[in-house]
Design a protein around this motif. Sequence first.
Motif, PDB file in Angstrom:
ATOM      1  N   ASP A 265       0.860  -1.190   0.000  1.00 46.81           N
ATOM      2  CA  ASP A 265       0.000   0.000   0.000  1.00 46.81           C
ATOM      3  C   ASP A 265       0.896   1.240   0.000  1.00 46.81           C
ATOM      4  O   ASP A 265       1.632   1.483   0.962  1.00 46.81           O
ATOM      5  N   PRO A 266       0.864   2.065  -1.035  1.00 46.79           N
ATOM      6  CA  PRO A 266       1.766   3.221  -1.128  1.00 46.79           C
ATOM      7  C   PRO A 266       1.482   4.300  -0.090  1.00 46.79           C
ATOM      8  O   PRO A 266       2.315   5.195   0.088  1.00 46.79           O
ATOM      9  N   ARG A 267       0.358   4.224   0.600  1.00 50.78           N
ATOM     10  CA  ARG A 267       0.042   5.223   1.622  1.00 50.78           C
ATOM     11  C   ARG A 267       0.804   4.973   2.925  1.00 50.78           C
ATOM     12  O   ARG A 267       0.796   5.810   3.824  1.00 50.78           O
ATOM     13  N   VAL A 268       1.442   3.851   3.008  1.00 48.32           N
ATOM     14  CA  VAL A 268       2.185   3.477   4.216  1.00 48.32           C
ATOM     15  C   VAL A 268       3.632   3.955   4.093  1.00 48.32           C
ATOM     16  O   VAL A 268       4.250   3.819   3.040  1.00 48.32           O
ATOM     17  N   SER A 269       4.169   4.518   5.170  1.00 45.70           N
ATOM     18  CA  SER A 269       5.583   4.921   5.195  1.00 45.70           C
ATOM     19  C   SER A 269       6.350   4.047   6.188  1.00 45.70           C
ATOM     20  O   SER A 269       5.799   3.579   7.188  1.00 45.70           O
ATOM     21  N   ILE A 270       7.629   3.852   5.883  1.00 43.47           N
ATOM     22  CA  ILE A 270       8.470   2.944   6.665  1.00 43.47           C
ATOM     23  C   ILE A 270       9.747   3.664   7.075  1.00 43.47           C
ATOM     24  O   ILE A 270      10.366   4.350   6.259  1.00 43.47           O
ATOM     25  N   SER A 271      10.151   3.488   8.332  1.00 40.40           N
ATOM     26  CA  SER A 271      11.453   3.999   8.785  1.00 40.40           C
ATOM     27  C   SER A 271      12.181   2.886   9.530  1.00 40.40           C
ATOM     28  O   SER A 271      11.566   2.094  10.240  1.00 40.40           O
ATOM     29  N   VAL A 272      13.498   2.853   9.355  1.00 39.64           N
ATOM     30  CA  VAL A 272      14.332   1.838   9.995  1.00 39.64           C
ATOM     31  C   VAL A 272      15.415   2.530  10.799  1.00 39.64           C
ATOM     32  O   VAL A 272      16.092   3.437  10.302  1.00 39.64           O
ATOM     33  N   THR A 273      15.571   2.123  12.031  1.00 41.35           N
ATOM     34  CA  THR A 273      16.659   2.607  12.872  1.00 41.35           C
ATOM     35  C   THR A 273      17.432   1.408  13.420  1.00 41.35           C
ATOM     36  O   THR A 273      16.954   0.276  13.383  1.00 41.35           O
ATOM     37  N   GLY A 274      18.612   1.677  13.921  1.00 40.77           N
ATOM     38  CA  GLY A 274      19.441   0.610  14.477  1.00 40.77           C
ATOM     39  C   GLY A 274      20.796   0.566  13.816  1.00 40.77           C
ATOM     40  O   GLY A 274      21.126   1.398  12.964  1.00 40.77           O
ATOM     41  N   GLU A 275      21.587  -0.416  14.211  1.00 42.85           N
ATOM     42  CA  GLU A 275      22.950  -0.502  13.695  1.00 42.85           C
ATOM     43  C   GLU A 275      23.528  -1.876  13.984  1.00 42.85           C
ATOM     44  O   GLU A 275      22.944  -2.682  14.715  1.00 42.85           O
ATOM     45  N   TRP A 276      24.681  -2.097  13.400  1.00 40.40           N
ATOM     46  CA  TRP A 276      25.449  -3.305  13.698  1.00 40.40           C
ATOM     47  C   TRP A 276      26.187  -3.070  15.005  1.00 40.40           C
ATOM     48  O   TRP A 276      27.056  -2.215  15.092  1.00 40.40           O
ATOM     49  N   ASN A 277      25.812  -3.832  16.000  1.00 38.39           N
ATOM     50  CA  ASN A 277      26.411  -3.663  17.320  1.00 38.39           C
ATOM     51  C   ASN A 277      27.831  -4.206  17.363  1.00 38.39           C
ATOM     52  O   ASN A 277      28.721  -3.598  17.948  1.00 38.39           O
ATOM     53  N   ARG A 278      28.050  -5.354  16.740  1.00 38.34           N
ATOM     54  CA  ARG A 278      29.387  -5.949  16.704  1.00 38.34           C
ATOM     55  C   ARG A 278      29.564  -6.710  15.397  1.00 38.34           C
ATOM     56  O   ARG A 278      28.645  -7.395  14.942  1.00 38.34           O
ATOM     57  N   PRO A 279      30.733  -6.628  14.787  1.00 31.23           N
ATOM     58  CA  PRO A 279      31.005  -7.414  13.581  1.00 31.23           C
ATOM     59  C   PRO A 279      31.304  -8.865  13.965  1.00 31.23           C
ATOM     60  O   PRO A 279      31.503  -9.169  15.146  1.00 31.23           O
ATOM     61  N   PRO A 280      31.354  -9.774  12.990  1.00 34.63           N
ATOM     62  CA  PRO A 280      31.721 -11.155  13.312  1.00 34.63           C
ATOM     63  C   PRO A 280      33.158 -11.238  13.822  1.00 34.63           C
ATOM     64  O   PRO A 280      34.013 -10.457  13.406  1.00 34.63           O
ATOM     65  N   MET A 281      33.391 -12.167  14.736  1.00 32.92           N
ATOM     66  CA  MET A 281      34.753 -12.508  15.145  1.00 32.92           C
ATOM     67  C   MET A 281      35.144 -13.734  14.326  1.00 32.92           C
ATOM     68  O   MET A 281      34.590 -14.821  14.524  1.00 32.92           O
ATOM     69  N   ILE A 282      36.047 -13.545  13.389  1.00 33.42           N
ATOM     70  CA  ILE A 282      36.370 -14.580  12.402  1.00 33.42           C
ATOM     71  C   ILE A 282      37.745 -15.167  12.701  1.00 33.42           C
ATOM     72  O   ILE A 282      38.702 -14.421  12.950  1.00 33.42           O
ATOM     73  N   PRO A 283      37.873 -16.482  12.685  1.00 41.43           N
ATOM     74  CA  PRO A 283      39.204 -17.074  12.870  1.00 41.43           C
ATOM     75  C   PRO A 283      40.184 -16.545  11.826  1.00 41.43           C
ATOM     76  O   PRO A 283      39.838 -16.380  10.655  1.00 41.43           O
ATOM     77  N   ASN A 284      41.398 -16.256  12.268  1.00 38.67           N
ATOM     78  CA  ASN A 284      42.437 -15.769  11.370  1.00 38.67           C
ATOM     79  C   ASN A 284      43.758 -16.418  11.787  1.00 38.67           C
ATOM     80  O   ASN A 284      43.814 -17.089  12.824  1.00 38.67           O
ATOM     81  N   PRO A 285      44.799 -16.268  11.010  1.00 40.72           N
ATOM     82  CA  PRO A 285      46.051 -16.956  11.356  1.00 40.72           C
ATOM     83  C   PRO A 285      46.540 -16.666  12.777  1.00 40.72           C
ATOM     84  O   PRO A 285      47.025 -17.571  13.464  1.00 40.72           O
ATOM     85  N   ALA A 286      46.405 -15.422  13.222  1.00 42.32           N
ATOM     86  CA  ALA A 286      46.889 -15.079  14.572  1.00 42.32           C
ATOM     87  C   ALA A 286      46.050 -15.763  15.647  1.00 42.32           C
ATOM     88  O   ALA A 286      46.589 -16.314  16.618  1.00 42.32           O
ATOM     89  N   SER A 287      44.735 -15.732  15.500  1.00 43.76           N
ATOM     90  CA  SER A 287      43.889 -16.346  16.529  1.00 43.76           C
ATOM     91  C   SER A 287      44.015 -17.866  16.495  1.00 43.76           C
ATOM     92  O   SER A 287      43.965 -18.520  17.546  1.00 43.76           O
ATOM     93  N   GLN A 288      44.172 -18.433  15.315  1.00 35.95           N
ATOM     94  CA  GLN A 288      44.350 -19.881  15.227  1.00 35.95           C
ATOM     95  C   GLN A 288      45.676 -20.317  15.847  1.00 35.95           C
ATOM     96  O   GLN A 288      45.760 -21.362  16.490  1.00 35.95           O
ATOM     97  N   ARG A 289      46.704 -19.500  15.660  1.00 35.29           N
ATOM     98  CA  ARG A 289      47.995 -19.807  16.278  1.00 35.29           C
ATOM     99  C   ARG A 289      47.884 -19.762  17.802  1.00 35.29           C
ATOM    100  O   ARG A 289      48.421 -20.624  18.515  1.00 35.29           O
ATOM    101  N   LEU A 290      47.142 -18.779  18.313  1.00 35.79           N
ATOM    102  CA  LEU A 290      46.937 -18.656  19.761  1.00 35.79           C
ATOM    103  C   LEU A 290      46.173 -19.859  20.300  1.00 35.79           C
ATOM    104  O   LEU A 290      46.523 -20.417  21.350  1.00 35.79           O
ATOM    105  N   PHE A 291      45.135 -20.291  19.571  1.00 33.89           N
ATOM    106  CA  PHE A 291      44.380 -21.464  20.018  1.00 33.89           C
ATOM    107  C   PHE A 291      45.265 -22.714  20.033  1.00 33.89           C
ATOM    108  O   PHE A 291      45.210 -23.511  20.973  1.00 33.89           O
ATOM    109  N   LYS A 292      46.085 -22.886  19.010  1.00 34.97           N
ATOM    110  CA  LYS A 292      46.950 -24.064  18.951  1.00 34.97           C
ATOM    111  C   LYS A 292      47.923 -24.081  20.120  1.00 34.97           C
ATOM    112  O   LYS A 292      48.223 -25.136  20.685  1.00 34.97           O
ATOM    113  N   GLU A 293      48.403 -22.902  20.499  1.00 38.94           N
ATOM    114  CA  GLU A 293      49.309 -22.838  21.659  1.00 38.94           C
ATOM    115  C   GLU A 293      48.571 -23.275  22.919  1.00 38.94           C
ATOM    116  O   GLU A 293      49.099 -24.040  23.744  1.00 38.94           O
TER     117      GLU A 293
END
Length: 316
Positions: A265-293
């Motif tokens: 229905d074109p008579r309806v209006s929409i608004s969006v608020t909010g944000e990304w609170n935290r990005p993904p924590m992704i395994p990487n060479p440094a974190s994998q090396r730390l886990f292996k230790e």
Amino acid sequence: MLDDLKAVVELETHSYDKTMLVKGLRTIRGRAVERLGTPDEEVLHDGGQYGDILELTYRGTAPGTVLMLSHYDTVWPTGTLAGWPFAVVEGKATGPGVFDMKAGLVQSIWALHGLRELGLPHPDVRFLFNGDEEIGSPASREHIEAASEDVLASLVFEASFDGALKTARKGVGLFSVRVTGVEAHAGLDPYAGASAIHAIAEIVTTLAGAASRERGTTVNVGLISGGTGRNVAAGHASCGVDVRVTDPAEMGRIDDLFADLQASDPRVSISVTGEWNRPPMIPNPASQRLFKEAQEVAAGFEWLLDEVAVGGASDG
């Protein structure tokens, strides 16, 4: 350790109870000083309406610095302790905040205490205790980022089931969608109205359809409200949305989805608020090396240490 855990659990520190957060942080500082002595550096950051952020740095005997990160706020409202007192039952500690995450906080202090007792070399240790993690770390985020910039490793003392180390977490976005329609009586003038509730129903279906199991993306509409009566076309409606992503590229796709939301229905209006609170924590060479230790150290004690990816967010 149990004495320290009991002391910090019995000072309830709900994320929105500033008075108790102040008392709780004072107790944590006292326990740290009792176990480790006066810190070489101490900084208290004002958290405003949220819990303050305390940094304690203890000089080591080896190069570099390790960040020990723990939050002291809990999801449990003040007064929970009355019906759920701290106890140790059949070898398990229980009470509001024990698991998330006051046991980890106590362990971090005792880890350094143990290194000293054993006379083992260690780098400088920088403790950071924040009191707003459960609500997204609005006051402490900048201090966490600054405290972690120059360190060898950041260790976040969030617990996990079965003792596995969390090496990956999903990113989290928190959004609200508000719809404005045109009110009209559903019986007397049914075609004059443009229902915001009907529109929000369309939007919820669109949002739910954007989830992708293959990409590790979940979309949950956990709150919905609107309308003034069952015989009135709703003038207003809203929904609260929780989005979690494994792949950072999905953040852009979801952003585009919110930007392109439309109602039939074109008579309806929409608004969006909010944000990304935290990005993904992704395994990487440094974190994998730390886990292996860590895994190799555990193996020396004949202990199999696993890693795990979880959907929950943290300061990690």
